[in-house]
Design an enzyme around this catalytic site. Structure first.
Site, PDB file in Angstrom:
ATOM      1  CE  LYS A 165     118.060  89.713  -9.145  1.00 36.48           C
ATOM      2  NZ  LYS A 165     118.846  91.607  -9.113  1.00 36.48           N
ATOM      3  CG  LEU A 191     115.740  88.288 -12.574  1.00 34.77           C
ATOM      4  CD1 LEU A 191     114.722  88.804 -12.477  1.00 34.77           C
ATOM      5  CD2 LEU A 191     115.704  89.129 -14.419  1.00 34.77           C
ATOM      6  CG  ASP A 192     121.375  91.099 -15.904  1.00 36.84           C
ATOM      7  OD1 ASP A 192     122.140  89.325 -15.934  1.00 36.84           O
ATOM      8  OD2 ASP A 192     121.860  91.543 -17.155  1.00 36.84           O
ATOM      9  CB  ALA A 193     123.859  92.567  -9.446  1.00 35.47           C
ATOM     10  CB  THR A 225     117.300  92.322 -13.688  1.00 34.04           C
ATOM     11  OG1 THR A 225     117.665  92.339 -15.230  1.00 34.04           O
ATOM     12  CG2 THR A 225     116.239  91.948 -14.618  1.00 34.04           C
TER      13      THR A 225
END
Length: 349
Positions: free
Chosen positions: A100, A167-169, A171
């Protein structure tokens, strides 16, 4: 004179006898004859502006028979035929490994709270739209593999795709996807019945983080994370378990530290909240491992389909044939686990 009187007496009785006999015999006539006869008699009586009880009985009996035929129900299809037509085609457990990038959200919707807040602050009527991880995958943008074509042809997934955790934006790193709902529960829930009784059997996640402050292995804050755990707030899960491992990698600047931390839980934004609890903060966060799986040579934005052996060795999960709901009901936990899950749901309500 006498015969005229006798005719006056017996003629009504004769007419009554003929009418009753005709009415009784009329019920045994064929339907088409009764309807034609009734219509003809009705027309004659309408011309005279008089309707006899005999005609009313004939027409009502005919209409009743027609309504009875129209109410006949069509035979229902068997349950087996309905279930076969409505059920999804059988497919097996498929796991995708995705690297990601930053500024991509783990959501099916292309807007989130941050983008809406930013758009309102900039006085712009149109919301800022972010790319989702599902858009990045289903468009085959970063696919790495031999099979070319559409997403369905490359993955053999026809049901819904689920992210295993989030996962955070901001991260980056390893993110898994699957069509198996049981596997999502197995990886994200440490108390799942699919794990063995030992605590070491839960799926661990390893992160590399750049945090604020200068720390070393003997710092009290680092020891607290390793030995006791920290309180991240009752709203976010309360006390965390001690970290499974925490290594000091480097010091990029005099006021920052690069660490590698391994945890077996998966609470919301847990890594960021843990370092915030010790008086620090996360500047950069990257997930490098889930279980025994790592990114390998995948670049940001690329993804591939895991082999059967990788799923079994990396996540401790046996590849199986799924039912139409994306999982086998027999593998969704024991009875005790289901009871405890219901109790938790009642407490939340």
């Amino acid at each position: 004179m006498q015969w005229f009187i006798l005719l006056h007496l017996f003629l009504p009785l004769l007419l009554l006898h003929v009418t009753c006999k005709t009415t009784i015999g009329f019920t045994h006539l064929p339907p088409h004859f009764k309807s034609n006869f009734a219509n003809a008699m009705l027309q004659k009586q309408r011309q005279k502006n008089h309707v006899t009880p005999f005609i009313l009985y004939a027409t009502s009996h005919n209409s009743f028979q027609q309504e009875k035929k129209s109410k006949r129900t069509v035979p229902k299809k068997s349950r087996n035929s309905q279930s076969q037509s409505s059920s999804h085609p059988k497919e097996k457990t498929v796991v995708l490994l995705y690297h990601k990038p930053s500024n991509i959200i783990t959501s099916h919707a292309n807007t989130d709270a941050i983008s809406i807040q930013r758009s309102s602050q900039s006085n712009n009527n149109s919301n800022t739209v972010r790319t989702t991880v599902y858009d990045d995958i289903t468009t085959m943008k970063g696919y790495v593999g031999k099979t070319k074509g559409t997403f369905e042809q490359a993955t053999h997934i026809k049901s819904k795709l689920h992210a295993i955790g989030r996962l955070d934006a901001d991260t980056t790193g390893l993110l898994l996807f699957t069509n198996d709902g049981g596997l999502v529960h197995h990886v994200t829930n440490p108390t799942s019945s699919t794990h063995s009784s030992s605590s070491s059997s839960s799926i661990k996640k390893t992160y590399q983080a750049t945090i604020m402050g200068h720390y070393n292995a003997t710092s009290p804050q680092i020891q607290t994370l390793l030995q006791q755990g920290v309180d991240i707030g009752s709203k976010y899960g309360g006390m965390t378990k001690p970290a499974d491992n925490l290594l000091i990698l480097s010091h990029p600047t005099a006021k920052s530290t690069c660490v590698e931390i391994t945890i077996s839980e998966g609470k919301n934004r847990q890594i960021r909240r843990m370092f915030h609890a010790i008086g620090s903060g996360v500047l950069k966060l990257h997930r490098c491992c889930v279980g025994n799986l790592n990114l390998g040579n995948l670049k940001e934005g690329e993804w591939r389909v895991l082999h059967k052996r990788e799923v079994e060795d990396g996540l401790g999960w046996t590849v199986r044939t799924l039912d139409g709901n994306g999982g086998d009901k027999k593998r969704r936990g024991s009875g005790k686990e289901n009871v405890s899950r219901r109790k938790k749901q009642r407490r939340r309500r």
